[in-house]
Every structure is written in C-alpha cells, then in structure tokens.
Design a protein around this motif. Structure first.
Motif, PDB file in Angstrom:
ATOM      1  N   VAL A 232       0.838  -1.199   0.000  1.00  0.00           N
ATOM      2  CA  VAL A 232       0.000   0.000   0.000  1.00  0.00           C
ATOM      3  C   VAL A 232       0.875   1.251   0.000  1.00  0.00           C
ATOM      4  CG1 VAL A 232      -1.704   1.332   1.322  1.00  0.00           C
ATOM      5  CG2 VAL A 232      -1.961  -1.146   1.081  1.00  0.00           C
ATOM      6  N   GLU A 233       1.961   1.210   0.721  1.00  0.00           N
ATOM      7  CA  GLU A 233       2.871   2.370   0.760  1.00  0.00           C
ATOM      8  C   GLU A 233       3.403   2.696  -0.627  1.00  0.00           C
ATOM      9  OE1 GLU A 233       4.614   2.176   5.320  1.00  0.00           O
ATOM     10  OE2 GLU A 233       5.665   1.103   3.702  1.00  0.00           O
ATOM     11  N   THR A 234       3.615   1.672  -1.480  1.00  0.00           N
ATOM     12  CA  THR A 234       4.116   1.944  -2.831  1.00  0.00           C
ATOM     13  C   THR A 234       3.097   2.698  -3.678  1.00  0.00           C
ATOM     14  OG1 THR A 234       3.334  -0.140  -3.835  1.00  0.00           O
ATOM     15  CG2 THR A 234       5.483  -0.175  -2.736  1.00  0.00           C
ATOM     16  N   LEU A 235       1.819   2.634  -3.313  1.00  0.00           N
ATOM     17  CA  LEU A 235       0.793   3.358  -4.069  1.00  0.00           C
ATOM     18  C   LEU A 235       0.896   4.863  -3.855  1.00  0.00           C
ATOM     19  CD1 LEU A 235      -2.288   1.012  -3.439  1.00  0.00           C
ATOM     20  CD2 LEU A 235      -0.761   1.049  -5.427  1.00  0.00           C
ATOM     21  N   PHE A 236       1.663   5.279  -2.847  1.00  0.00           N
ATOM     22  CA  PHE A 236       1.860   6.704  -2.576  1.00  0.00           C
ATOM     23  C   PHE A 236       3.149   7.229  -3.203  1.00  0.00           C
ATOM     24  CE2 PHE A 236      -1.006   5.422   0.815  1.00  0.00           C
ATOM     25  CZ  PHE A 236      -1.864   6.509   0.928  1.00  0.00           C
ATOM     26  N   ALA A 237       3.765   6.447  -4.094  1.00  0.00           N
ATOM     27  CA  ALA A 237       5.027   6.853  -4.720  1.00  0.00           C
ATOM     28  C   ALA A 237       4.876   8.230  -5.358  1.00  0.00           C
ATOM     29  CB  ALA A 237       5.448   5.832  -5.770  1.00  0.00           C
ATOM     30  N   GLY A 238       5.888   9.061  -5.155  1.00  0.00           N
ATOM     31  CA  GLY A 238       5.860  10.404  -5.727  1.00  0.00           C
ATOM     32  C   GLY A 238       5.226  11.439  -4.816  1.00  0.00           C
ATOM     33  N   THR A 239       4.794  11.013  -3.618  1.00  0.00           N
ATOM     34  CA  THR A 239       4.215  11.949  -2.660  1.00  0.00           C
ATOM     35  C   THR A 239       4.962  11.860  -1.340  1.00  0.00           C
ATOM     36  OG1 THR A 239       2.578  10.453  -1.641  1.00  0.00           O
ATOM     37  CG2 THR A 239       1.956  11.503  -3.716  1.00  0.00           C
ATOM     38  N   ASP A 240       4.764  12.865  -0.517  1.00  0.00           N
ATOM     39  CA  ASP A 240       5.299  12.853   0.839  1.00  0.00           C
ATOM     40  C   ASP A 240       4.161  12.439   1.765  1.00  0.00           C
ATOM     41  OD1 ASP A 240       7.782  13.875  -0.030  1.00  0.00           O
ATOM     42  OD2 ASP A 240       6.988  15.926   0.036  1.00  0.00           O
ATOM     43  N   LEU A 241       4.352  11.316   2.457  1.00  0.00           N
ATOM     44  CA  LEU A 241       3.308  10.835   3.348  1.00  0.00           C
ATOM     45  C   LEU A 241       3.116  11.801   4.515  1.00  0.00           C
ATOM     46  CD1 LEU A 241       3.933   6.990   3.482  1.00  0.00           C
ATOM     47  CD2 LEU A 241       1.800   8.109   2.822  1.00  0.00           C
ATOM     48  N   VAL A 242       1.847  12.104   4.773  1.00  0.00           N
ATOM     49  CA  VAL A 242       1.477  12.944   5.901  1.00  0.00           C
ATOM     50  C   VAL A 242       1.495  12.087   7.166  1.00  0.00           C
ATOM     51  CG1 VAL A 242      -0.437  14.271   6.901  1.00  0.00           C
ATOM     52  CG2 VAL A 242       0.077  14.447   4.436  1.00  0.00           C
ATOM     53  N   GLU A 243       1.981  12.638   8.259  1.00  0.00           N
ATOM     54  CA  GLU A 243       1.956  11.904   9.522  1.00  0.00           C
ATOM     55  C   GLU A 243       0.522  11.536   9.903  1.00  0.00           C
ATOM     56  OE1 GLU A 243       4.314  10.741  11.403  1.00  0.00           O
ATOM     57  OE2 GLU A 243       5.941  11.511  10.155  1.00  0.00           O
ATOM     58  N   PRO A 244       0.290  10.316  10.364  1.00  0.00           N
ATOM     59  CA  PRO A 244       1.247   9.313  10.860  1.00  0.00           C
ATOM     60  C   PRO A 244       1.651   8.277   9.820  1.00  0.00           C
ATOM     61  CG  PRO A 244      -0.966   8.674  11.478  1.00  0.00           C
ATOM     62  CD  PRO A 244      -1.099   9.965  10.734  1.00  0.00           C
ATOM     63  N   GLY A 245       1.572   8.600   8.515  1.00  0.00           N
ATOM     64  CA  GLY A 245       1.935   7.646   7.483  1.00  0.00           C
ATOM     65  C   GLY A 245       0.805   6.686   7.171  1.00  0.00           C
ATOM     66  N   VAL A 246       1.162   5.499   6.660  1.00  0.00           N
ATOM     67  CA  VAL A 246       0.173   4.460   6.362  1.00  0.00           C
ATOM     68  C   VAL A 246      -0.052   3.652   7.636  1.00  0.00           C
ATOM     69  CG1 VAL A 246      -0.323   2.388   5.022  1.00  0.00           C
ATOM     70  CG2 VAL A 246       0.772   4.355   3.920  1.00  0.00           C
ATOM     71  N   VAL A 247      -1.257   3.776   8.172  1.00  0.00           N
ATOM     72  CA  VAL A 247      -1.597   3.125   9.438  1.00  0.00           C
ATOM     73  C   VAL A 247      -2.971   2.482   9.306  1.00  0.00           C
ATOM     74  CG1 VAL A 247      -0.214   4.705  10.842  1.00  0.00           C
ATOM     75  CG2 VAL A 247      -2.599   5.277  10.321  1.00  0.00           C
ATOM     76  N   SER A 248      -3.385   1.765  10.339  1.00  0.00           N
ATOM     77  CA  SER A 248      -4.749   1.252  10.345  1.00  0.00           C
ATOM     78  C   SER A 248      -5.715   2.405  10.128  1.00  0.00           C
ATOM     79  CB  SER A 248      -5.048   0.570  11.679  1.00  0.00           C
ATOM     80  OG  SER A 248      -6.443   0.354  11.820  1.00  0.00           O
ATOM     81  N   VAL A 249      -6.741   2.173   9.345  1.00  0.00           N
ATOM     82  CA  VAL A 249      -7.702   3.228   9.021  1.00  0.00           C
ATOM     83  C   VAL A 249      -8.316   3.824  10.284  1.00  0.00           C
ATOM     84  CG1 VAL A 249      -9.692   1.677   8.798  1.00  0.00           C
ATOM     85  CG2 VAL A 249      -9.619   3.798   7.459  1.00  0.00           C
ATOM     86  N   VAL A 250      -8.360   3.051  11.359  1.00  0.00           N
ATOM     87  CA  VAL A 250      -8.902   3.552  12.629  1.00  0.00           C
ATOM     88  C   VAL A 250      -7.954   4.574  13.260  1.00  0.00           C
ATOM     89  CG1 VAL A 250      -9.594   2.873  14.965  1.00  0.00           C
ATOM     90  CG2 VAL A 250     -10.167   1.411  13.025  1.00  0.00           C
ATOM     91  N   ASP A 251      -6.657   4.426  12.981  1.00  0.00           N
ATOM     92  CA  ASP A 251      -5.655   5.227  13.673  1.00  0.00           C
ATOM     93  C   ASP A 251      -5.203   6.465  12.912  1.00  0.00           C
ATOM     94  OD1 ASP A 251      -5.618   3.423  15.807  1.00  0.00           O
ATOM     95  OD2 ASP A 251      -4.165   2.131  14.785  1.00  0.00           O
ATOM     96  N   TRP A 252      -5.712   6.669  11.709  1.00  0.00           N
ATOM     97  CA  TRP A 252      -5.270   7.852  10.964  1.00  0.00           C
ATOM     98  C   TRP A 252      -6.005   9.098  11.489  1.00  0.00           C
ATOM     99  CZ3 TRP A 252      -6.478  12.082   8.102  1.00  0.00           C
ATOM    100  CH2 TRP A 252      -5.403  12.697   7.444  1.00  0.00           C
ATOM    101  N   ARG A 253      -5.302   9.946  12.158  1.00  0.00           N
ATOM    102  CA  ARG A 253      -5.790  11.225  12.680  1.00  0.00           C
ATOM    103  C   ARG A 253      -7.196  11.147  13.287  1.00  0.00           C
ATOM    104  NH1 ARG A 253      -3.310  15.984  11.078  1.00  0.00           N
ATOM    105  NH2 ARG A 253      -4.724  16.827  12.665  1.00  0.00           N
ATOM    106  N   PRO A 254      -7.387  10.317  14.311  1.00  0.00           N
ATOM    107  CA  PRO A 254      -8.716  10.205  14.922  1.00  0.00           C
ATOM    108  C   PRO A 254      -9.218  11.516  15.499  1.00  0.00           C
ATOM    109  CG  PRO A 254      -7.042   9.147  16.282  1.00  0.00           C
ATOM    110  CD  PRO A 254      -6.393   9.464  14.970  1.00  0.00           C
TER     111      PRO A 254
END
Length: 281
Positions: A232-254
């Motif tokens: 899944v991380e490779t699908l973001f190629a060419g971008t800068d991942l926003v914190e907290p990165g690729v995480v469980s969908v529950v844990d992304w910026r709750p």
C-alpha cells in the motif's frame, strides 16, 4: 451547481444486472443501505462469515473519508476533490463534509457502476457557492477521466486538488491492471500541493481469512486484491506521506473525526484496512 455525464457518452454499461454481485451494492449492504439485491447480500454475508468485522471496516472507511476531507480543508486549504470509485451515496458524502466546512468547495465524483449512475442525482446536491459533478467512467482508463470536460469544467487545475481513492484499488491486479501506473498518471495531472487520500483492505491481520475472501469474491465475478502495508505504501510513490503515514484506518488522525459514525467506535473497533494521505511536492 451540478453536472453529470452518463454512460452513453462513456461507453460503459448503464443497465443494472441484479443477478450478479456489484462492488458498490455489496459495500452498500455492509453500510446498512437499501440499494442491494440478493446476489449482493449473499456475497456480503459470505464475506461477513469469514470476517465478522467487515461492517465495522466499511464504517471505518467512511469515517476516514470525513477526516481526510477535514484535513484537506482545515489544514491544507484545499477545497477541490476528485473522488474516484465513490460508490452508492450514503450518509455524509465527500461534498457534504467539504461544503459544511467551506460552502465554495467543488467535488467531482467518478464511478463505473451503473447503479451509482442511477443515484448520481443524490451525489450532486450542492451549496449555491460550490459545485458538484458526476462522471460515469472507469479508473482503468485514467486519461478518459482527466480529459473529461465535466472534470476540467468543474475543478481548477491551477490549484491543489485532493484525490480520493477509498478502497477502490483492491479491484486492480498488479500484473493485468498496473494500479501504480494508474495512480501515477492521475497524480501527474494534479498541481503541486495536491493530496491523495487512499485506503486499502489488507490480509496482514489475518492472511488466511482474507485469502478466503479473495476466493469468494472471484467466484462471484469480482476482482479483489488485498495488499500488505508495504504494498500500500508503494501506491503513494511520488508523494510525501502525511503523519502518521500508512496506518490502520482507525488510527489515521482520529482527532479529526467531528461526529460519531453510527455503528462504529474508533476507540474499540478494529479494521483490516490500511489508510494514509500523501502530498504531492
């Protein structure tokens, strides 16, 4: 304002076959919607028997959409959205969340499923200051989306755009469909500062159960490709991942969830879905 382009222009089917399962209708069933048929419910129940938390996952995905939209507008000042693989309209779609925050927000929805086309009118409610549009098109052909006059007439490509790909890349095989190239082509057309918000089911948490789901989907005539976190991380190629990165969908910026999602408790529920947001430099 609103615009729509139907399947007659796109060459995609516009009639609904209720005898075979549809990705959009199965997802609607998991969300508790009413726009589904026996074939959809049968596959939905088969998957639920293998993954009892599938309904939680669907709701977690919806809550991620809300948070990603809030992030785009409140923290990045982005008020334009390209939502591909949007599915059947349900509570608080992208344009509803966006225009609550900024009434001038503009949204273009894209889906290939004729059942979504049939509900496109519900996707195109808009504030007087904003604009929404719907394109009946297939993500397998990103050029047809990017050159569609509805898209170019609705979104300003001189300003950043948030690309929403919510659990849609599971329907693309690596060898046959080349999902990474599809995303690269979409991102290449977007101006610097644009975002990609992407979620993706995974087998990382229970490989055996997810393998059964993949087979069940294939037997029902649907492509379903679960991917690992690294994939899944490779699908973001060419971008800068926003914190907290690729995480469980529950844990992304709750912290960005502005209201409860019925049937979903982010403090206790889990979901076998990775999610993240990337920013184009």
């Amino acid at each position: 304002m609103s615009d729509s382009r139907g399947g007659a222009d796109s060459g995609l089917p516009t009639t609904i076959d209720t005898t075979v399962a549809s990705e959009a209708r199965v997802y609607d069933y998991w969300l508790g919607g009413r726009d589904n048929y026996p074939a959809d419910r049968a596959l939905g129940e088969e998957v639920a028997a293998l993954i009892p938390g599938i309904r939680t996952m669907a709701r977690a995905n919806r809550a991620f959409v809300w948070r990603a939209v809030r992030y785009a507008i409140a923290e990045q000042g982005i008020t334009q959205f390209l939502d591909i693989g949007t599915g059947i309209p349900t509570a608080r779609n992208t344009h509803e969340v966006a225009q609550e925050l900024d009434p001038s927000a503009r949204i273009v929805y894209v889906d290939k499923d004729p059942v979504v086309l049939a509900h496109a009118r519900a996707l195109m409610g808009s504030t007087p200051q904003g604009r929404t549009a719907y394109i009946h098109a297939d993500l397998h052909d990103p050029v047809s989306i990017l050159t569609d006059p509805i898209l170019t007439g609705t979104l300003d490509f001189d300003r950043p755009i948030a690309l929403m790909l919510i659990s849609v890349m599971i329907y693309f095989r690596d060898d046959e469909d080349d999902p990474r190239t599809i995303i690269e082509r979409l991102l290449a057309a977007l101006p610097p500062g644009s975002l990609i918000a992407l979620s993706h089911p995974t087998g990382d948490f229970d490989p055996r159960a997810m393998a059964h789901v993949e087979r069940a989907a294939e037997q029902a005539g649907l492509t379903f490709v679960a991917r690992s976190r690294a994939e899944v991380e490779t699908l973001f190629a060419g971008t800068d991942l926003v914190e907290p990165g690729v995480v469980s969908v529950v844990d992304w910026r709750p912290d960005l969830l502005d209201r409860p999602m019925p049937g979903f408790d982010p403090s206790t529920d889990t979901a076998w879905v990775w999610a993240g947001v990337g920013r184009k430099p």
